[in-house]
Design a protein around this motif. Structure first.
Motif, mmCIF file in Angstrom:
data_model
loop_
_atom_site.group_PDB
_atom_site.id
_atom_site.type_symbol
_atom_site.label_atom_id
_atom_site.label_comp_id
_atom_site.label_asym_id
_atom_site.label_seq_id
_atom_site.Cartn_x
_atom_site.Cartn_y
_atom_site.Cartn_z
ATOM 1 N N MET A 1 0.837 -1.179 0.000
ATOM 2 C CA MET A 1 0.000 0.000 0.000
ATOM 3 C C MET A 1 0.883 1.244 0.000
ATOM 4 S SD MET A 1 -2.738 1.312 2.839
ATOM 5 C CE MET A 1 -4.283 0.839 2.138
ATOM 6 N N GLN A 2 0.601 2.156 -0.905
ATOM 7 C CA GLN A 2 1.358 3.400 -0.980
ATOM 8 C C GLN A 2 0.679 4.443 -0.098
ATOM 9 O OE1 GLN A 2 1.195 3.835 -5.277
ATOM 10 N NE2 GLN A 2 3.405 3.571 -5.334
ATOM 11 N N THR A 3 1.467 5.037 0.803
ATOM 12 C CA THR A 3 0.951 6.043 1.725
ATOM 13 C C THR A 3 1.936 7.192 1.844
ATOM 14 O OG1 THR A 3 -0.134 4.304 3.010
ATOM 15 C CG2 THR A 3 0.108 6.423 4.073
ATOM 16 N N GLU A 4 1.412 8.390 1.930
ATOM 17 C CA GLU A 4 2.254 9.565 2.145
ATOM 18 C C GLU A 4 1.471 10.547 3.014
ATOM 19 O OE1 GLU A 4 5.254 12.420 -0.333
ATOM 20 O OE2 GLU A 4 4.479 10.581 -1.204
ATOM 21 N N THR A 5 2.173 11.186 3.967
ATOM 22 C CA THR A 5 1.529 12.117 4.885
ATOM 23 C C THR A 5 2.243 13.470 4.860
ATOM 24 O OG1 THR A 5 0.892 10.298 6.342
ATOM 25 C CG2 THR A 5 0.860 12.500 7.293
ATOM 26 N N PHE A 6 1.455 14.528 4.855
ATOM 27 C CA PHE A 6 1.968 15.895 4.937
ATOM 28 C C PHE A 6 1.314 16.531 6.156
ATOM 29 C CE2 PHE A 6 1.650 14.685 0.491
ATOM 30 C CZ PHE A 6 2.892 15.020 -0.014
ATOM 31 N N TYR A 7 2.110 17.195 7.010
ATOM 32 C CA TYR A 7 1.565 17.850 8.187
ATOM 33 C C TYR A 7 2.130 19.260 8.281
ATOM 34 C CZ TYR A 7 0.102 18.787 12.954
ATOM 35 O OH TYR A 7 -0.474 19.343 14.068
ATOM 36 N N LEU A 8 1.243 20.249 8.349
ATOM 37 C CA LEU A 8 1.646 21.655 8.415
ATOM 38 C C LEU A 8 0.997 22.325 9.622
ATOM 39 C CD1 LEU A 8 0.954 22.579 4.677
ATOM 40 C CD2 LEU A 8 3.138 21.914 5.664
ATOM 41 N N GLU A 9 1.654 23.355 10.131
ATOM 42 C CA GLU A 9 1.098 24.140 11.227
ATOM 43 C C GLU A 9 1.234 25.619 10.912
ATOM 44 O OE1 GLU A 9 2.852 23.128 14.984
ATOM 45 O OE2 GLU A 9 1.957 21.141 14.982
ATOM 46 N N LEU A 10 0.331 26.410 11.500
ATOM 47 C CA LEU A 10 0.366 27.855 11.361
ATOM 48 C C LEU A 10 0.101 28.465 12.727
ATOM 49 C CD1 LEU A 10 0.400 30.446 9.570
ATOM 50 C CD2 LEU A 10 -2.069 30.201 9.404
ATOM 51 N N SER A 11 1.020 29.292 13.193
ATOM 52 C CA SER A 11 0.831 30.035 14.445
ATOM 53 C C SER A 11 0.800 31.510 14.092
ATOM 54 C CB SER A 11 1.970 29.741 15.423
ATOM 55 O OG SER A 11 1.927 28.396 15.827
ATOM 56 N N GLU A 12 -0.341 32.142 14.358
ATOM 57 C CA GLU A 12 -0.506 33.550 14.028
ATOM 58 C C GLU A 12 -0.265 34.416 15.257
ATOM 59 O OE1 GLU A 12 -4.493 33.195 12.463
ATOM 60 O OE2 GLU A 12 -3.714 33.249 10.415
ATOM 61 N N SER A 13 0.113 35.653 15.030
ATOM 62 C CA SER A 13 0.465 36.562 16.121
ATOM 63 C C SER A 13 -0.702 36.822 17.071
ATOM 64 C CB SER A 13 0.994 37.879 15.563
ATOM 65 O OG SER A 13 0.020 38.478 14.738
ATOM 66 N N GLU A 14 -1.946 36.757 16.583
ATOM 67 C CA GLU A 14 -3.086 37.002 17.463
ATOM 68 C C GLU A 14 -3.458 35.780 18.300
ATOM 69 O OE1 GLU A 14 -4.771 36.202 13.327
ATOM 70 O OE2 GLU A 14 -3.350 37.638 14.089
ATOM 71 N N GLY A 15 -2.648 34.732 18.221
ATOM 72 C CA GLY A 15 -2.803 33.601 19.125
ATOM 73 C C GLY A 15 -3.449 32.353 18.578
ATOM 74 N N SER A 16 -3.905 32.342 17.334
ATOM 75 C CA SER A 16 -4.505 31.113 16.817
ATOM 76 C C SER A 16 -3.414 30.176 16.296
ATOM 77 C CB SER A 16 -5.525 31.408 15.717
ATOM 78 O OG SER A 16 -4.914 31.957 14.593
ATOM 79 N N LYS A 18 -3.098 26.631 14.178
ATOM 80 C CA LYS A 18 -3.863 25.721 13.328
ATOM 81 C C LYS A 18 -2.970 24.632 12.744
ATOM 82 C CE LYS A 18 -6.365 29.741 11.666
ATOM 83 N NZ LYS A 18 -6.700 30.493 10.457
ATOM 84 N N PHE A 19 -3.610 23.536 12.343
ATOM 85 C CA PHE A 19 -2.893 22.465 11.659
ATOM 86 C C PHE A 19 -3.618 22.114 10.377
ATOM 87 C CE2 PHE A 19 -6.081 20.172 14.039
ATOM 88 C CZ PHE A 19 -6.467 19.162 13.178
ATOM 89 N N TYR A 20 -2.882 21.489 9.459
ATOM 90 C CA TYR A 20 -3.433 21.032 8.182
ATOM 91 C C TYR A 20 -2.697 19.737 7.847
ATOM 92 C CZ TYR A 20 -5.261 21.391 3.407
ATOM 93 O OH TYR A 20 -5.915 21.174 2.225
ATOM 94 N N GLU A 21 -3.420 18.638 7.809
ATOM 95 C CA GLU A 21 -2.808 17.328 7.572
ATOM 96 C C GLU A 21 -3.434 16.689 6.336
ATOM 97 O OE1 GLU A 21 -1.761 13.587 10.358
ATOM 98 O OE2 GLU A 21 -3.869 14.130 10.322
ATOM 99 N N GLU A 27 -5.503 5.645 -3.755
ATOM 100 C CA GLU A 27 -6.150 6.699 -4.541
ATOM 101 C C GLU A 27 -6.979 7.659 -3.684
ATOM 102 O OE1 GLU A 27 -9.018 3.426 -4.048
ATOM 103 O OE2 GLU A 27 -6.969 3.423 -4.766
ATOM 104 N N LYS A 28 -6.947 7.493 -2.352
ATOM 105 C CA LYS A 28 -7.724 8.354 -1.453
ATOM 106 C C LYS A 28 -6.858 9.432 -0.816
ATOM 107 C CE LYS A 28 -11.380 5.209 -0.180
ATOM 108 N NZ LYS A 28 -12.121 4.608 0.912
ATOM 109 N N VAL A 29 -7.419 10.640 -0.740
ATOM 110 C CA VAL A 29 -6.750 11.759 -0.082
ATOM 111 C C VAL A 29 -7.645 12.214 1.065
ATOM 112 C CG1 VAL A 29 -5.863 14.102 -0.325
ATOM 113 C CG2 VAL A 29 -5.686 12.508 -2.247
ATOM 114 N N SER A 30 -7.137 12.111 2.297
ATOM 115 C CA SER A 30 -7.871 12.569 3.474
ATOM 116 C C SER A 30 -7.227 13.857 3.957
ATOM 117 C CB SER A 30 -7.819 11.522 4.586
ATOM 118 O OG SER A 30 -8.422 10.322 4.165
#
Length: 71
Positions: A1-16, A18-21, A27-30
């Motif tokens: 099975m072919q699998t690949e993961t990308f994980y990103l984060e964003l920290s904004e100055s006003e305190g939020s 966030k993550f994006y995975e 053939e599925k993208v979650s």
């Protein structure tokens, strides 16, 4: 099975913080995103094959990096 993961984060100055995975499995993208510390929201797309799914995932990751998200 072919699998690949990308994980990103964003920290904004006003305190939020966030993550994006993106997980490509065959053939599925979650995509999961939201505030760090929560489960976030999730969506899934099914594409023709692994190559198409990976290309779609890389496009989504590039869009987020332009908005300031980092690995």
């Amino acid at each position: 099975m072919q699998t690949e993961t990308f994980y990103l984060e964003l920290s904004e100055s006003e305190g939020s913080h966030k993550f994006y995975e993106v997980i490509v499995e065959e053939e599925k993208v979650s995509i999961r995103y939201g505030r760090i510390g929560t489960d976030g929201q999730k969506s899934t797309e099914t594409l023709a094959d692994f190559a198409a799914a990976k290309k779609y995932a890389e496009k989504k990751v590039a869009e987020k990096k332009k908005k300031g998200y980092e690995e």
